[in-house]
Design a protein around this motif. Structure first.
Motif, short mmCIF file in Angstrom:
data_model
loop_
_atom_site.label_atom_id
_atom_site.label_comp_id
_atom_site.label_asym_id
_atom_site.label_seq_id
_atom_site.Cartn_x
_atom_site.Cartn_y
_atom_site.Cartn_z
N PRO A 68 44.07 45.88 34.04
CA PRO A 68 42.96 45.44 33.38
C PRO A 68 43.28 45.20 31.93
O PRO A 68 43.84 45.84 31.17
N ASP A 69 42.76 44.09 31.32
CA ASP A 69 42.56 43.52 29.90
C ASP A 69 41.30 43.77 29.64
O ASP A 69 40.44 42.81 29.58
N THR A 70 41.10 44.78 28.79
CA THR A 70 39.69 45.14 28.39
C THR A 70 39.49 44.53 27.14
O THR A 70 38.21 44.87 26.45
N SER A 71 40.12 43.80 26.54
CA SER A 71 39.89 43.06 25.27
C SER A 71 39.02 41.87 25.59
O SER A 71 38.57 41.21 24.67
N ARG A 72 38.81 41.46 26.81
CA ARG A 72 38.04 40.17 27.25
C ARG A 72 37.40 40.50 28.53
O ARG A 72 37.73 41.51 29.23
N ALA A 73 36.19 39.88 28.72
CA ALA A 73 35.59 39.79 30.17
C ALA A 73 36.26 39.78 31.16
O ALA A 73 37.54 38.97 31.12
N TYR A 74 36.15 40.14 32.34
CA TYR A 74 36.78 39.95 33.63
C TYR A 74 37.00 38.69 34.04
O TYR A 74 35.78 37.90 34.07
N GLN A 75 38.12 38.37 34.44
CA GLN A 75 38.40 36.83 35.08
C GLN A 75 38.93 37.04 36.49
O GLN A 75 39.92 37.81 36.47
N SER A 76 38.48 36.30 37.36
CA SER A 76 38.85 36.61 38.77
C SER A 76 40.23 36.31 38.78
O SER A 76 40.83 35.51 38.25
N VAL A 77 40.88 37.17 39.72
CA VAL A 77 42.12 37.23 39.99
C VAL A 77 42.34 36.16 41.22
O VAL A 77 43.81 35.86 41.36
N VAL A 78 41.55 35.54 41.61
CA VAL A 78 41.51 34.90 42.93
C VAL A 78 41.38 33.37 42.51
O VAL A 78 40.27 33.15 42.13
N VAL A 79 42.05 32.55 42.40
CA VAL A 79 42.11 30.89 42.25
C VAL A 79 41.45 30.18 43.35
O VAL A 79 41.62 30.74 44.44
N GLU A 80 40.90 29.16 42.90
CA GLU A 80 39.99 28.53 43.93
C GLU A 80 40.77 28.09 45.13
O GLU A 80 40.46 27.98 46.26
N GLU A 81 42.09 27.58 44.75
CA GLU A 81 43.10 27.22 45.93
C GLU A 81 43.28 28.30 46.80
O GLU A 81 43.55 28.00 47.96
N MET A 82 43.25 29.41 46.37
CA MET A 82 43.48 30.67 47.45
C MET A 82 42.25 30.83 48.39
O MET A 82 42.60 31.18 49.57
N ARG A 83 41.26 30.45 47.78
CA ARG A 83 39.97 30.53 48.42
C ARG A 83 39.85 29.50 49.79
O ARG A 83 39.09 29.53 50.72
N GLY A 84 40.60 28.29 49.40
CA GLY A 84 40.54 27.28 50.41
C GLY A 84 39.52 26.37 50.08
O GLY A 84 38.38 26.57 49.58
N GLN A 85 39.67 25.07 50.20
CA GLN A 85 38.60 24.11 49.86
C GLN A 85 37.68 23.72 51.05
O GLN A 85 36.65 23.28 50.83
N ASP A 86 37.63 24.27 52.02
CA ASP A 86 36.98 23.91 53.52
C ASP A 86 35.80 24.70 53.55
O ASP A 86 34.82 24.39 54.26
N GLY A 87 35.66 25.84 52.48
CA GLY A 87 34.67 26.49 52.68
C GLY A 87 34.66 27.57 53.93
O GLY A 87 33.61 28.25 54.11
#
Length: 89
Positions: A68-87
Motif C-alpha cells: 500500500p502507498d498511503t501517500s496517494r489515493a488507491y489506484q486499481s491494481v487490475v488494468v483494463e487489459e486484464m479484465r478483458g475487452q469483451d465484457g
C-alpha cells in the motif's frame, strides 16, 4: 472455478470465483481493503501482501504482490487489459 489466496504466511483461502474476471475484481477489492487499513494504521503492512489466483487443480495462474502507498489515493491494481475487452465474465 478459481480460488483467491492470500499467500503471506500463513497462506489462506480468501474466496472463490466462477470466472477469471471476477477473481481479478476480488483481488482488486482485497488490495483496496489493505490500502484502507494501512491508511487507517490498522495492522502491519511489513513486506506487503501477496495474492494468487489458482485454478481448480490448485495451480497458480496469477500472482500479485501489493504494498500500500498511503501517500496517494488507491489506484486499481487490475488494468483494463486484464479484465478483458469483451465484457464477458
Amino acid at each position: 472455478m478459481f480460488e483467491i489466496w492470500e499467500t503471506s504466511e500463513p497462506a489462506r483461502l480468501i474466496s472463490d470465483a466462477g470466472s477469471l474476471k471476477v477473481a481479478l475484481e476480488k483481488v482488486d477489492t482485497m488490495c483496496r481493503l489493505r490500502h484502507d487499513q494501512a491508511a487507517a494504521h490498522v495492522g502491519e503492512t511489513g513486506e506487503g501482501y501477496h495474492f494468487e489466483i489458482r485454478d481448480h487443480d490448485g495451480k497458480a495462474l496469477a500472482r500479485l504482490s501489493y504494498v500500500p502507498d498511503t501517500s496517494r489515493a488507491y489506484q486499481s491494481v487490475v488494468v483494463e487489459e486484464m479484465r478483458g475487452q469483451d465484457g464477458a465474465g
